[in-house]
Design an enzyme around this catalytic site. Structure first.
Site, PDB file in Angstrom:
ATOM      1  N   SER A  69     -14.222 -19.703  62.449  1.00 21.21           N
ATOM      2  CA  SER A  69     -14.043 -20.701  61.390  1.00 21.21           C
ATOM      3  C   SER A  69     -15.230 -21.648  61.219  1.00 21.21           C
ATOM      4  O   SER A  69     -15.617 -21.918  60.081  1.00 21.21           O
ATOM      5  CB  SER A  69     -12.760 -21.500  61.616  1.00 21.21           C
ATOM      6  OG  SER A  69     -11.644 -20.689  61.355  1.00 21.21           O
ATOM      7  N   LYS A  93       1.619 -23.911  63.434  1.00 20.02           N
ATOM      8  CA  LYS A  93       1.947 -23.810  62.006  1.00 20.02           C
ATOM      9  C   LYS A  93       3.316 -24.405  61.668  1.00 20.02           C
ATOM     10  O   LYS A  93       3.506 -24.914  60.572  1.00 20.02           O
ATOM     11  CB  LYS A  93       1.873 -22.364  61.521  1.00 20.02           C
ATOM     12  CG  LYS A  93       0.446 -21.882  61.395  1.00 20.02           C
ATOM     13  CD  LYS A  93       0.381 -20.523  60.757  1.00 20.02           C
ATOM     14  CE  LYS A  93      -1.061 -20.162  60.490  1.00 20.02           C
ATOM     15  NZ  LYS A  93      -1.207 -19.167  59.461  1.00 20.02           N
ATOM     16  N   GLU A 121       4.994 -27.639  48.012  1.00 14.75           N
ATOM     17  CA  GLU A 121       6.104 -26.727  47.730  1.00 14.75           C
ATOM     18  C   GLU A 121       6.007 -25.466  48.580  1.00 14.75           C
ATOM     19  O   GLU A 121       6.995 -24.984  49.123  1.00 14.75           O
ATOM     20  CB  GLU A 121       6.110 -26.360  46.246  1.00 14.75           C
ATOM     21  CG  GLU A 121       7.273 -25.486  45.854  1.00 14.75           C
ATOM     22  CD  GLU A 121       7.262 -25.133  44.372  1.00 14.75           C
ATOM     23  OE1 GLU A 121       7.757 -24.048  44.037  1.00 14.75           O
ATOM     24  OE2 GLU A 121       6.753 -25.932  43.570  1.00 14.75           O
ATOM     25  N   ASP A 169      -1.510 -19.450  52.976  1.00 13.57           N
ATOM     26  CA  ASP A 169      -1.437 -18.064  53.456  1.00 13.57           C
ATOM     27  C   ASP A 169      -0.917 -17.131  52.370  1.00 13.57           C
ATOM     28  O   ASP A 169      -1.427 -16.026  52.178  1.00 13.57           O
ATOM     29  CB  ASP A 169      -0.522 -17.952  54.681  1.00 13.57           C
ATOM     30  CG  ASP A 169      -1.141 -18.478  55.958  1.00 13.57           C
ATOM     31  OD1 ASP A 169      -2.384 -18.492  56.054  1.00 13.57           O
ATOM     32  OD2 ASP A 169      -0.382 -18.877  56.856  1.00 13.57           O
ATOM     33  N   GLY A 209       7.423 -15.303  63.143  1.00 13.89           N
ATOM     34  CA  GLY A 209       6.911 -16.661  63.300  1.00 13.89           C
ATOM     35  C   GLY A 209       6.494 -17.223  61.954  1.00 13.89           C
ATOM     36  O   GLY A 209       6.933 -16.741  60.901  1.00 13.89           O
TER      37      GLY A 209
END
Length: 191
Positions: free
Chosen positions: A16, A63, A75, A99, A124
């Site tokens: 990242s 997450k 939302e 995602d 998950g």
């Protein structure tokens, strides 16, 4: 200068910082992006430091765990029950889930229909999103989980039936049966 981070644990595999630094260069922006790994028991203690950032990305195992610390959810974050991006505004933390956007764009770009028999490995945060979105798009969804994830998968099955009027199947991770048009790995394997 804008300061960003990725929170998760562990993070040794992450590219990242390199990816975001290159994106900053391409857009002519100045910013710093760093990895901020810490064990799960330290999440609450890290929140004040996270508020000093411009924003941060969220990965395994946070997450879903980050949600109680957020001031507001988009939302998409409410729908999927998971957050991967947090924007820090004054003393508030606003969580979103991008995602799904990336998933749908990738499938579309490769001509992959979700209106097929789909097996999602894991239930998950990201697995929930895959299962919900595939069901919403007309997929015949099976979620494969280990015994430790069975209760989460059962809750997901109930939620999809109640909110979207769609049925999904559950099976043991080691023995999905039949043929699938799409297999989605939503496990931490490879992380």
């Amino acid at each position: 200068m804008n300061r960003y981070a990725l929170i998760g644990y562990p993070l040794g595999h992450s590219l990242s910082p390199q990816i975001h630094e290159r994106l900053f260069q391409l857009e002519g922006l100045t910013g710093e992006y760093r990895l901020q790994p810490f064990p799960p028991e330290q999440l609450a203690a890290q929140v004040p430091a996270l508020k000093t950032l411009t924003g941060f990305n969220v990965t395994i195992p946070y997450k879903q765990a980050i949600i109680p610390y957020l001031s507001e959810l988009s939302e998409s974050a409410r729908l999927y029950g998971a957050v991967n991006t947090v924007h820090c505004v004054d003393d508030r933390l606003v969580g979103s889930n991008t995602d799904c956007d990336g998933f749908l764009r990738t499938m579309s770009a490769h001509g992959v229909s979700l209106d097929t028999r789909v097996c999602v490995l894991g239930a998950g945060g990201v697995g929930r999103m895959f299962a919900i979105e595939c069901a919403r798009q007309g997929g015949d969804v099976t979620v494969a989980v280990r015994e430790s994830g069975r209760s989460r998968a059962e809750a997901l099955r109930k939620e999809i039936a109640e909110q979207f009027g769609r049925k999904i199947s559950l099976c043991d991770f080691a023995s999905p049966e039949g043929r699938f048009g799409l297999l989605i790995n939503a496990t931490p394997v490879g992380m």
